[in-house]
Design a protein around this motif. Structure first.
Motif, PDB file in Angstrom:
ATOM      1  N   UNK A   1      -5.866 -14.922   1.935  1.00 25.92           N
ATOM      2  CA  UNK A   1      -6.346 -13.673   1.332  1.00 25.92           C
ATOM      3  C   UNK A   1      -7.519 -13.095   2.126  1.00 25.92           C
ATOM      4  N   UNK A   2      -8.166 -13.895   2.950  1.00 24.65           N
ATOM      5  CA  UNK A   2      -9.317 -13.424   3.722  1.00 24.65           C
ATOM      6  C   UNK A   2      -8.963 -13.037   5.144  1.00 24.65           C
ATOM      7  N   UNK A   3      -7.750 -13.297   5.537  1.00 23.63           N
ATOM      8  CA  UNK A   3      -7.389 -13.112   6.935  1.00 23.63           C
ATOM      9  C   UNK A   3      -7.038 -11.684   7.296  1.00 23.63           C
ATOM     10  N   UNK A   4      -6.892 -11.472   8.597  1.00 19.90           N
ATOM     11  CA  UNK A   4      -6.494 -10.165   9.099  1.00 19.90           C
ATOM     12  C   UNK A   4      -5.133  -9.803   8.531  1.00 19.90           C
ATOM     13  N   UNK A   5      -4.988  -8.556   8.114  1.00 19.64           N
ATOM     14  CA  UNK A   5      -3.721  -8.099   7.567  1.00 19.64           C
ATOM     15  C   UNK A   5      -2.875  -7.460   8.667  1.00 19.64           C
TER      16      UNK A   5
ATOM     17  N   UNK B   1       0.853  -1.183   0.000  1.00 18.33           N
ATOM     18  CA  UNK B   1       0.000   0.000   0.000  1.00 18.33           C
ATOM     19  C   UNK B   1       0.891   1.237   0.000  1.00 18.33           C
TER      20      UNK B   1
ATOM     21  N   UNK C   1      -5.180  -0.991  -7.022  1.00 13.92           N
ATOM     22  CA  UNK C   1      -5.858   0.167  -7.590  1.00 13.92           C
ATOM     23  C   UNK C   1      -4.912   1.160  -8.253  1.00 13.92           C
TER      24      UNK C   1
ATOM     25  N   UNK D   1      -5.087   4.550   2.840  1.00 12.04           N
ATOM     26  CA  UNK D   1      -4.142   3.636   2.215  1.00 12.04           C
ATOM     27  C   UNK D   1      -4.705   3.160   0.883  1.00 12.04           C
TER      28      UNK D   1
ATOM     29  N   UNK E   1      -0.881  -6.939  -4.867  1.00 10.19           N
ATOM     30  CA  UNK E   1      -1.026  -7.958  -3.847  1.00 10.19           C
ATOM     31  C   UNK E   1      -0.701  -9.320  -4.437  1.00 10.19           C
TER      32      UNK E   1
ATOM     33  N   UNK F   1      -1.547 -13.431  -3.554  1.00  3.38           N
ATOM     34  CA  UNK F   1      -2.275 -14.371  -2.707  1.00  3.38           C
ATOM     35  C   UNK F   1      -1.474 -15.637  -2.455  1.00  3.38           C
TER      36      UNK F   1
ATOM     37  N   UNK G   1       3.659   0.916   2.795  1.00  2.00           N
ATOM     38  CA  UNK G   1       3.382  -0.091   3.821  1.00  2.00           C
ATOM     39  C   UNK G   1       3.189  -1.455   3.179  1.00  2.00           C
TER      40      UNK G   1
ATOM     41  N   UNK H   1       0.633  -5.294   9.360  1.00  2.51           N
ATOM     42  CA  UNK H   1       1.463  -4.364   8.616  1.00  2.51           C
ATOM     43  C   UNK H   1       2.899  -4.342   9.125  1.00  2.51           C
TER      44      UNK H   1
END
Lengths: 113, 112
Positions: B97-101, B35, B59, B43, B48, B50, B90, B103
């Motif tokens: 891919x669905x889990x908590x990110x 990011x 984006x 952000x 990304x 996976x 960051x 940093x």
């Protein structure tokens, strides 16, 4: 319209006060919601997830209103250490079918002794 | 200690030069993300990945490139084609891919 909107603040609040932040999101199909905390010049860290029924973690309460598409964060008995920027984060499915996080710009909170 | 590391913390480069930002994680996470954060903006996702050997544009991928040759490493190259590269970068990772990110500490890039 931004996908996730927050009042940027700053909120300058005396120690011990209660402070509330709101956040609105535009994608009605959004699935999950979070509040992250970011200290100055540091990385964001997950503060709490936001559940439909509302949830509490100590002095912090998060609420979700799907009908109005907003989430809120309430901090009671604020401490000096609560001074930070609070980011509203929404998880949704992108146009490519994968999950994506969309971050608000953050609300800056300063607790005053 | 398990975690995500980014280096360097501060980076200065001259306009027109490519630069590579490092991101390493020893959490055994499959997914990794880059990011950028600019003042007054949330952000924004650059790239990304996976899974190892696969990555997708986010984006704002223009002017950036990545590789994912190893599970624990996801370097980001900021090329001279990126028009406004000065920002806080960051890196994050999640178990899936669905889990908590989670940093990393970030790299603050300044282009002179």
């Amino acid at each position: 319209r931004k996908e996730v909107e927050q009042d940027p603040g700053p909120f300058n609040v005396p120690e011990g006060a209660t402070v509330a932040f709101n956040c609105t999101y535009s994608n009605s199909a959004s699935q999950s919601f979070f509040w992250y905390r970011q200290d100055c010049r540091k990385e964001p860290k997950l503060l709490m997830s936001v559940y439909s029924s509302g949830n509490e973690d100590g002095r912090f309460t998060a609420q979700l209103n799907r009908a109005s598409q907003y989430i809120s964060l309430l901090i009671r008995d604020s401490k000096l250490s609560d001074s930070a920027t609070y980011l509203c984060v929404v998880k949704s499915i992108s146009n490519f079918g994968n999950e994506k996080l969309t971050f608000g710009t953050g609300t800056r909170l300063t607790i005053i002794p | 200690d398990g975690g995500i590391t980014q280096s360097p913390k501060y980076l200065f480069r001259k306009e027109g030069q490519n630069v590579t930002l490092s991101c390493e994680q020893n959490l055994n996470h499959d997914a990794m993300y880059w990011y950028r954060q600019d003042p007054g903006q949330g952000l924004r996702l650059i790239y990304y990945s996976q899974i190892v050997n696969d990555f997708q544009k986010g984006d704002i991928a223009e002017g950036y490139s990545v590789s994912r040759e190893k599970k624990e490493s996801f370097p980001l190259t900021v090329t001279s084609a990126q028009k406004n590269p000065t920002a806080f970068y960051l890196c994050a990772s999640s178990i899936t891919a669905s889990g908590e990110q989670f940093f990393g500490p970030g790299t603050r890039l300044t282009v002179l």
